[in-house]
Each structure stands twice: as C-alpha cells, then as structure tokens.
Design a protein around this motif. Sequence first.
Motif, mmCIF file in Angstrom:
data_model
loop_
_atom_site.group_PDB
_atom_site.id
_atom_site.type_symbol
_atom_site.label_atom_id
_atom_site.label_comp_id
_atom_site.label_asym_id
_atom_site.label_seq_id
_atom_site.Cartn_x
_atom_site.Cartn_y
_atom_site.Cartn_z
ATOM 1 N N ARG A 251 0.944 4.977 29.868
ATOM 2 C CA ARG A 251 1.018 6.179 30.698
ATOM 3 C C ARG A 251 -0.281 6.312 31.486
ATOM 4 O O ARG A 251 -1.273 5.659 31.182
ATOM 5 N N ARG A 252 -0.278 7.159 32.452
ATOM 6 C CA ARG A 252 -1.486 7.459 33.204
ATOM 7 C C ARG A 252 -2.364 8.395 32.370
ATOM 8 O O ARG A 252 -1.889 9.411 31.844
ATOM 9 N N VAL A 253 -3.647 8.064 32.248
ATOM 10 C CA VAL A 253 -4.606 8.889 31.511
ATOM 11 C C VAL A 253 -5.754 9.229 32.452
ATOM 12 O O VAL A 253 -6.385 8.338 33.020
ATOM 13 N N ILE A 254 -6.021 10.522 32.603
ATOM 14 C CA ILE A 254 -7.055 11.008 33.511
ATOM 15 C C ILE A 254 -8.070 11.802 32.700
ATOM 16 O O ILE A 254 -7.700 12.704 31.940
ATOM 17 N N ALA A 255 -9.344 11.455 32.832
ATOM 18 C CA ALA A 255 -10.404 12.135 32.089
ATOM 19 C C ALA A 255 -11.538 12.478 33.057
ATOM 20 O O ALA A 255 -12.298 11.602 33.465
ATOM 21 N N PRO A 256 -11.658 13.745 33.457
ATOM 22 C CA PRO A 256 -12.715 14.124 34.396
ATOM 23 C C PRO A 256 -14.053 14.369 33.717
ATOM 24 O O PRO A 256 -14.119 14.662 32.522
ATOM 25 N N ASP A 257 -15.115 14.243 34.491
ATOM 26 C CA ASP A 257 -16.407 14.821 34.144
ATOM 27 C C ASP A 257 -16.422 16.241 34.691
ATOM 28 O O ASP A 257 -16.296 16.443 35.902
ATOM 29 N N LEU A 258 -16.585 17.213 33.824
ATOM 30 C CA LEU A 258 -16.627 18.592 34.283
ATOM 31 C C LEU A 258 -17.822 18.829 35.192
ATOM 32 O O LEU A 258 -18.834 18.120 35.120
ATOM 33 N N ARG A 259 -17.712 19.849 36.023
ATOM 34 C CA ARG A 259 -18.818 20.271 36.880
ATOM 35 C C ARG A 259 -20.087 20.445 36.031
ATOM 36 O O ARG A 259 -20.087 21.162 35.019
ATOM 37 N N GLY A 260 -21.177 19.766 36.439
ATOM 38 C CA GLY A 260 -22.431 19.866 35.705
ATOM 39 C C GLY A 260 -22.603 18.837 34.612
ATOM 40 O O GLY A 260 -23.661 18.794 33.969
ATOM 41 N N TYR A 261 -21.597 17.980 34.399
ATOM 42 C CA TYR A 261 -21.651 16.986 33.325
ATOM 43 C C TYR A 261 -21.349 15.601 33.893
ATOM 44 O O TYR A 261 -20.655 15.468 34.905
ATOM 45 N N GLY A 262 -21.853 14.576 33.202
ATOM 46 C CA GLY A 262 -21.571 13.220 33.622
ATOM 47 C C GLY A 262 -21.989 12.986 35.058
ATOM 48 O O GLY A 262 -23.095 13.335 35.477
ATOM 49 N N ALA A 263 -21.086 12.388 35.845
ATOM 50 C CA ALA A 263 -21.395 12.050 37.236
ATOM 51 C C ALA A 263 -20.950 13.118 38.218
ATOM 52 O O ALA A 263 -21.051 12.910 39.432
ATOM 53 N N SER A 264 -20.453 14.263 37.733
ATOM 54 C CA SER A 264 -20.032 15.326 38.642
ATOM 55 C C SER A 264 -21.228 16.161 39.100
ATOM 56 O O SER A 264 -22.241 16.242 38.405
ATOM 57 N N PRO A 265 -21.106 16.809 40.249
ATOM 58 C CA PRO A 265 -22.223 17.613 40.776
ATOM 59 C C PRO A 265 -22.565 18.780 39.851
ATOM 60 O O PRO A 265 -21.714 19.285 39.121
ATOM 61 N N VAL A 266 -23.810 19.190 39.910
ATOM 62 C CA VAL A 266 -24.313 20.312 39.112
ATOM 63 C C VAL A 266 -24.328 21.572 39.970
ATOM 64 O O VAL A 266 -24.755 21.540 41.127
ATOM 65 N N THR A 267 -23.831 22.663 39.385
ATOM 66 C CA THR A 267 -23.940 23.976 40.018
ATOM 67 C C THR A 267 -24.769 24.861 39.095
ATOM 68 O O THR A 267 -24.269 25.332 38.071
ATOM 69 N N PRO A 268 -26.045 25.086 39.391
ATOM 70 C CA PRO A 268 -26.870 25.914 38.506
ATOM 71 C C PRO A 268 -26.385 27.361 38.482
ATOM 72 O O PRO A 268 -25.639 27.800 39.354
ATOM 73 N N GLY A 269 -26.836 28.082 37.467
ATOM 74 C CA GLY A 269 -26.496 29.497 37.368
ATOM 75 C C GLY A 269 -25.504 29.748 36.267
ATOM 76 O O GLY A 269 -25.822 29.603 35.081
ATOM 77 N N VAL A 270 -24.293 30.130 36.628
ATOM 78 C CA VAL A 270 -23.231 30.431 35.668
ATOM 79 C C VAL A 270 -21.957 29.728 36.124
ATOM 80 O O VAL A 270 -21.548 29.867 37.279
ATOM 81 N N THR A 271 -21.352 28.960 35.224
ATOM 82 C CA THR A 271 -20.065 28.331 35.518
ATOM 83 C C THR A 271 -19.031 28.904 34.565
ATOM 84 O O THR A 271 -19.015 28.568 33.373
ATOM 85 N N ALA A 272 -18.175 29.764 35.070
ATOM 86 C CA ALA A 272 -17.129 30.367 34.248
ATOM 87 C C ALA A 272 -16.048 29.340 33.933
ATOM 88 O O ALA A 272 -15.852 28.361 34.663
ATOM 89 N N LEU A 273 -15.325 29.576 32.843
ATOM 90 C CA LEU A 273 -14.226 28.680 32.498
ATOM 91 C C LEU A 273 -13.181 28.657 33.604
ATOM 92 O O LEU A 273 -12.519 27.636 33.817
ATOM 93 N N SER A 274 -13.036 29.759 34.323
ATOM 94 C CA SER A 274 -12.089 29.788 35.434
ATOM 95 C C SER A 274 -12.481 28.811 36.541
ATOM 96 O O SER A 274 -11.612 28.241 37.218
ATOM 97 N N VAL A 275 -13.775 28.593 36.728
ATOM 98 C CA VAL A 275 -14.236 27.637 37.739
ATOM 99 C C VAL A 275 -13.874 26.214 37.314
ATOM 100 O O VAL A 275 -13.393 25.407 38.121
ATOM 101 N N ARG B 258 -14.207 16.561 44.625
ATOM 102 C CA ARG B 258 -13.490 16.581 43.368
ATOM 103 C C ARG B 258 -14.370 16.018 42.252
ATOM 104 O O ARG B 258 -15.289 15.228 42.507
ATOM 105 N N PRO B 259 -14.099 16.406 41.010
ATOM 106 C CA PRO B 259 -14.929 15.919 39.906
ATOM 107 C C PRO B 259 -14.872 14.399 39.784
ATOM 108 O O PRO B 259 -13.847 13.763 40.076
ATOM 109 N N ALA B 260 -15.995 13.812 39.357
ATOM 110 C CA ALA B 260 -15.942 12.414 38.947
ATOM 111 C C ALA B 260 -14.935 12.307 37.814
ATOM 112 O O ALA B 260 -14.772 13.235 37.022
ATOM 113 N N HIS B 261 -14.252 11.182 37.722
ATOM 114 C CA HIS B 261 -13.208 11.088 36.713
ATOM 115 C C HIS B 261 -12.852 9.628 36.482
ATOM 116 O O HIS B 261 -13.150 8.755 37.305
ATOM 117 N N ARG B 262 -12.189 9.395 35.373
ATOM 118 C CA ARG B 262 -11.602 8.090 35.089
ATOM 119 C C ARG B 262 -10.093 8.238 35.138
ATOM 120 O O ARG B 262 -9.527 9.159 34.539
#
Length: 294
Positions: free
Chosen positions: A44-68, A4-8
């Motif tokens: 309230r609960r506040v959740i803020a992820p690092d998107l795939r390829g950004y911050g501490a989340s894993p990088v997937t080279p190539g093309v990352t569609a918005l659907s991903v 899962r994405p890194a997140h706060r």
Amino acid sequence: MASRPAHRDEGNAAASALPLVLVHGHPFDHTMWAPQIAAFSPGRRVIAPDLRGYGASPVTPGVTALSVFADDIEELLDSLDVDRCVLGGLSMGGQIVMECYARFPERIRGLLLADTFAAPETPEGRRARNDMADRLLREGMRGYADEVLYKMVAPHAPPAVAAHVHRMMTRTDPRGAAAALRGRAERPDYRPLLSRVAVPALVVVGAEDEYTPVGDAESLHALLPDSTLAVVDGAAHLPNLERPDAFDAALADFLRRLDTAAGCHEGSRRAGSVVETAGKDRARADEFLHDQQS
C-alpha cells in the motif's frame, strides 16, 4: 504553510489498499516510522510527513497549535491526491490525528492512536510545557534528550533503537519543539469527539509507557464506539520502534479489516502477509535506520 511538509511517500499510489498516513510524535521526525514504512509499503502507499518545525520541514517559531499541524496534513493530502486514508499518530501525533478527524473526517477510513490521550492539559501541565519550551530555547535539545531517553524507550530497548531515538531528539530544532509544546499546552478536550467517531480505531500502547500509561489507552478504547486495544509487552512510549513485530501484527490485522470493508481485497491479502514476511521487512527497516545514522 509556505510549502508542503517534507515527507516520505513510499509504495504504489495506484494500489487498491487504503493509503496509510503516519504522524510522528514530539520531538521526533518521520524516521520514527521506519519499520512501518518498510513493512507496509510493499502492499500500500505509506506517507510519513515531517511536522512543521521537525525534521526537514520549515520551522515556525512562536506557537504551533495542533490545528495548524492538522491543516498542514490536509494540505499535504491535497497535494498528493489522497482523498481517503487510514490516519495514524503516536503521542502528540495521535492528538494531531484527533484534530484531523475533527476537521476532515470524510477523508479518514480508520484511526491508529498510539501511546496518546484525549484529555485537555491541566493548569500544571500547561505551566510545565511552557517552562520546558523556555528551557529548550535556552539550552537546546541535548540535555532534555539525555534525561528522557529511557522514558521514551524502555531501558532494555535495543541499543540501535535507543540511539536512533536520541538522534531524532537532538536533531530537532529547539524553536520547532518549543512552538509545538506551547501549542499542545492549549489543546482542546478531544473526548467528546472520540465518542462520536464513526470509523474503526486501533489503540496501541506500550505496557511500560510512563508518559501515557495503559490506563490512558483503556480510556480511549472505552470512548471510541468501534475500537481494538493492543498492549505491546516489553515497550515504553515508542512500541512501533521497540517491538515493531508486535506493533505491525496488530496494525496488519486492523488494515486487513479496513481494506476488506472498503472492498480493497488485493490490499487485504497483502496486509495479511506482513507478519509472514517480517524478516525481510525488518531488514529493510534496519537498512533505513542505518542510512539515517550516516
């Protein structure tokens, strides 16, 4: 994705107020939401992820569609047992929010769309995004960050805010940024979707935004069946960082309405106190930003 994405994840998961999930833009990370995490997590609960390829989340080279990205967010909500939320995003994050609404609208009680637009990319825009992706892979992030800093924020933005924005950009992995640019170049037209949105929406834009001018926000506002438009004076593309008090006041009013509609009366009272406690909350945000600099 493999994990899962890194997140706060801040605030009380058992709070009656609707959880707030915030999706960052390109090429940033979850720390762009530091003022809002500080302001809204007491109630309230506040959740803020690092998107795939950004911050501490894993990088997937190539093309990352918005659907991903949208699939990643849905998987994160599943893993955190969030069955309903208010979902917000800025710029690319706003377009990811639109994609999320297309995929799992039943989980979303309200939309925050900040400094974003719904139209598909033009042929010229697709070429420009792919050319920029090539450049970032070839040169890295610093030259780009230097060039666009004072379009991301207004020239008169507080120096600490400008430094934080520049730091987020230069810390981004070029492979992740390039993959997102290529995917974003192929995004669909979200305008028909927005005309059918069945939940309230808050549209926010910086009055000095060159990337997504006020006219783009007005177009979103006109498309959405039930929306509020807030124009933040003295801000460019990142009003949540440049003018957090004004941004948070608009968001607090919106959340109060949603909480009341959902029967979250305690959450409504807490959301309404955001402006009154802005000094304390801003100090928490400043401390958070300071921690990110070290």
